[in-house]
Design a protein around this motif. Structure first.
Motif, PDB file in Angstrom:
ATOM      1  N   ARG A 241      -4.341   9.947 -13.185  1.00 11.73           N
ATOM      2  CA  ARG A 241      -3.300   9.473 -12.277  1.00 11.73           C
ATOM      3  C   ARG A 241      -2.824   8.113 -12.768  1.00 11.73           C
ATOM      4  NH1 ARG A 241      -3.356   6.003  -7.845  1.00 11.73           N
ATOM      5  NH2 ARG A 241      -2.157   6.635  -6.011  1.00 11.73           N
ATOM      6  N   ASP A 242      -1.533   8.005 -13.014  1.00  5.62           N
ATOM      7  CA  ASP A 242      -1.017   6.746 -13.534  1.00  5.62           C
ATOM      8  C   ASP A 242       0.467   6.631 -13.220  1.00  5.62           C
ATOM      9  OD1 ASP A 242      -1.307   4.334 -14.770  1.00  5.62           O
ATOM     10  OD2 ASP A 242      -2.323   5.175 -16.514  1.00  5.62           O
ATOM     11  N   MET A 243       0.957   5.404 -13.278  1.00  7.96           N
ATOM     12  CA  MET A 243       2.386   5.205 -13.071  1.00  7.96           C
ATOM     13  C   MET A 243       3.094   5.430 -14.398  1.00  7.96           C
ATOM     14  SD  MET A 243       4.649   4.405 -10.762  1.00  7.96           S
ATOM     15  CE  MET A 243       4.083   3.320  -9.459  1.00  7.96           C
ATOM     16  N   ILE A 252       4.155   7.507  -9.683  1.00 13.17           N
ATOM     17  CA  ILE A 252       2.765   7.865  -9.909  1.00 13.17           C
ATOM     18  C   ILE A 252       2.722   9.326 -10.333  1.00 13.17           C
ATOM     19  CG2 ILE A 252       0.518   8.193  -8.823  1.00 13.17           C
ATOM     20  CD1 ILE A 252       1.120   5.763  -7.101  1.00 13.17           C
ATOM     21  N   THR A 253       2.111   9.548 -11.465  1.00 15.47           N
ATOM     22  CA  THR A 253       2.145  10.878 -12.081  1.00 15.47           C
ATOM     23  C   THR A 253       0.721  11.390 -12.249  1.00 15.47           C
ATOM     24  OG1 THR A 253       4.176  10.286 -13.229  1.00 15.47           O
ATOM     25  CG2 THR A 253       2.942  12.151 -14.123  1.00 15.47           C
ATOM     26  N   VAL A 299       4.547   2.530 -17.415  1.00  6.35           N
ATOM     27  CA  VAL A 299       4.726   1.431 -16.473  1.00  6.35           C
ATOM     28  C   VAL A 299       3.570   1.413 -15.491  1.00  6.35           C
ATOM     29  CG1 VAL A 299       6.217   0.423 -14.739  1.00  6.35           C
ATOM     30  CG2 VAL A 299       7.207   1.617 -16.697  1.00  6.35           C
ATOM     31  N   MET A 300       2.904   0.311 -15.408  1.00  3.37           N
ATOM     32  CA  MET A 300       1.795   0.181 -14.469  1.00  3.37           C
ATOM     33  C   MET A 300       2.255  -0.648 -13.283  1.00  3.37           C
ATOM     34  SD  MET A 300      -0.700   1.789 -15.918  1.00  3.37           S
ATOM     35  CE  MET A 300      -2.163   1.164 -15.108  1.00  3.37           C
ATOM     36  N   HIS A 309       1.955   6.733  -2.329  1.00  2.01           N
ATOM     37  CA  HIS A 309       1.943   7.683  -3.439  1.00  2.01           C
ATOM     38  C   HIS A 309       2.361   9.079  -2.983  1.00  2.01           C
ATOM     39  CE1 HIS A 309      -1.949   8.028  -1.502  1.00  2.01           C
ATOM     40  NE2 HIS A 309      -2.033   9.243  -1.980  1.00  2.01           N
ATOM     41  N   LEU A 310       2.188   9.338  -1.690  1.00  2.00           N
ATOM     42  CA  LEU A 310       2.567  10.660  -1.203  1.00  2.00           C
ATOM     43  C   LEU A 310       4.065  10.870  -1.287  1.00  2.00           C
ATOM     44  CD1 LEU A 310       0.332  11.022   1.959  1.00  2.00           C
ATOM     45  CD2 LEU A 310       0.106  12.222  -0.214  1.00  2.00           C
ATOM     46  N   TYR A 311       4.792   9.792  -1.287  1.00  2.00           N
ATOM     47  CA  TYR A 311       6.248   9.911  -1.283  1.00  2.00           C
ATOM     48  C   TYR A 311       6.882   9.326  -2.532  1.00  2.00           C
ATOM     49  CZ  TYR A 311       5.655  11.387   3.427  1.00  2.00           C
ATOM     50  OH  TYR A 311       5.265  12.090   4.525  1.00  2.00           O
ATOM     51  N   ALA A 312       6.039   8.981  -3.501  1.00  2.00           N
ATOM     52  CA  ALA A 312       6.584   8.350  -4.697  1.00  2.00           C
ATOM     53  C   ALA A 312       7.458   9.339  -5.455  1.00  2.00           C
ATOM     54  CB  ALA A 312       5.465   7.862  -5.596  1.00  2.00           C
TER      55      ALA A 312
END
Ligand SMILES: [Zn+2]
Length: 312
Positions: A241-243, A252-253, A299-300, A309-312
């Motif tokens: 999990r990372d941006m 967040i991917t 990108v961090m 993160h639920l809506y990112a």
């Protein structure tokens, strides 16, 4: 962020008031003079990607003819409530959203206790909807061939899939699920994809988005998702999990390093060959990720709020 399937559902919810006249209005928008809608009839609604368009007209028997189109974009936190206003809640998720926008942007009353309340969206008056039906992933008119070509750019696929100009309606959930389904690493450059792999990804996007509409929201029954917000992939591997992404497409991917390795796929187009020449075509997946291109860094970013993160 609301994605195409959710906005489509909201369009259906709002559509129950078609043919009704606006009795009064409310909301804190400064962009639109909502008072002009009072007495007008809600006569049309269209949804395109993450946008909703509502048309208001004078009664056909009226002497003067007025036509107003409003365009809503729900952004990261927008939502639509029917016949209810948001109320305080103890849930962290709700608090995060409440802080973002505690007041409704627009409220359209069609009768006593019958209304639509739009939160956290941008709204503007427009002449008429400008819709390219070939870009809406939920429509049969979605142009698979054009989208496949669009994907083969020298940009990460996790970035390209969020570009609403070609993938209207795709958000972070559709992106993550389609990439897992296609076994593609999020940072794989689109230019390195074979035409077959690009087509597979485009079809995975459409299949997942349409299934979402058919089956309902995947937010609560998370069991239906393969990778988004998961700790392990369906095969039991640990999910990373990372941006990832860049600028407005940084999200967040979630991906599985085993199921979605960076592929050194040989490109077949002239454009892609130029890309291969620049990257020498011999680099390992690790090198490609690390040196990738300064234009497309990983990108961090820190999450801005609980549950964001639920809506990112
Ligand atoms: Zn896996």
């Amino acid at each position: 962020m609301p994605e195409g399937p959710t906005v489509k559902k909201w369009g259906t919810m709002a559509g129950q008031f078609l043919g009704r006249s606006v009795v009064t209005t409310g909301g804190n928008t400064k962009k639109v003079d909502l008072q002009m809608l009072q007495g007008l009839c809600f006569t049309d609604i269209q949804v395109h990607g993450k946008q909703m368009f509502m048309k208001f007209t004078t009664d056909p028997s009226a002497q003067t003819s007025i036509q107003v189109w409003l365009r809503y974009h729900f952004g990261m936190w927008g939502t639509l409530r029917v016949n209810e206003l948001k109320s305080l809640s103890n849930s962290a998720l709700y608090r995060a959203r409440y802080i973002q926008d505690p007041k409704p942007r627009v409220v359209l009353y069609f009768g006593d206790e019958e209304f639509l309340a739009f939160y956290g969206c941008s709204v503007q008056q427009i002449e008429a909807p400008l819709i390219d039906e070939e870009t809406d992933v939920l429509l049969d008119s979605f142009n698979v061939e054009k989208s496949t070509s669009f994907l083969r750019q020298e940009k990460p696929v996790c970035h390209l899939l969020l570009d609403q100009r070609q993938f209207a309606g795709v958000g972070n959930i559709v992106k993550n699920e389609a990439l897992y389904s296609s076994r593609l690493h999020p940072m794989q450059l689109g230019s390195t994809l074979s035409s077959e792999k690009a087509l597979e990804l485009v079809e995975a996007v459409g299949d997942f988005a349409k299934k979402w509409v058919k089956d309902g929201t995947p937010y609560s029954p998370m069991r239906d998702l393969s990778i988004y917000c998961k700790k392990a992939c369906p095969l039991g591997h640990k999910v990373v999990r990372d941006m990832l992404g860049h600028e407005e497409f940084a999200r967040i991917t979630y991906w599985c390093a085993w199921c979605q390795p960076m592929q050194p796929t040989a490109p077949s187009t002239e454009f892609a060959e130029e890309v291969q020449a620049e990257t020498s075509g011999e680099k390992s997946s690790d090198t490609l990720l690390a040196e990738g291109s300064p234009k497309w860094p990983i990108v961090m970013l820190k999450e801005t709020s609980p549950g964001s993160h639920l809506y990112a």
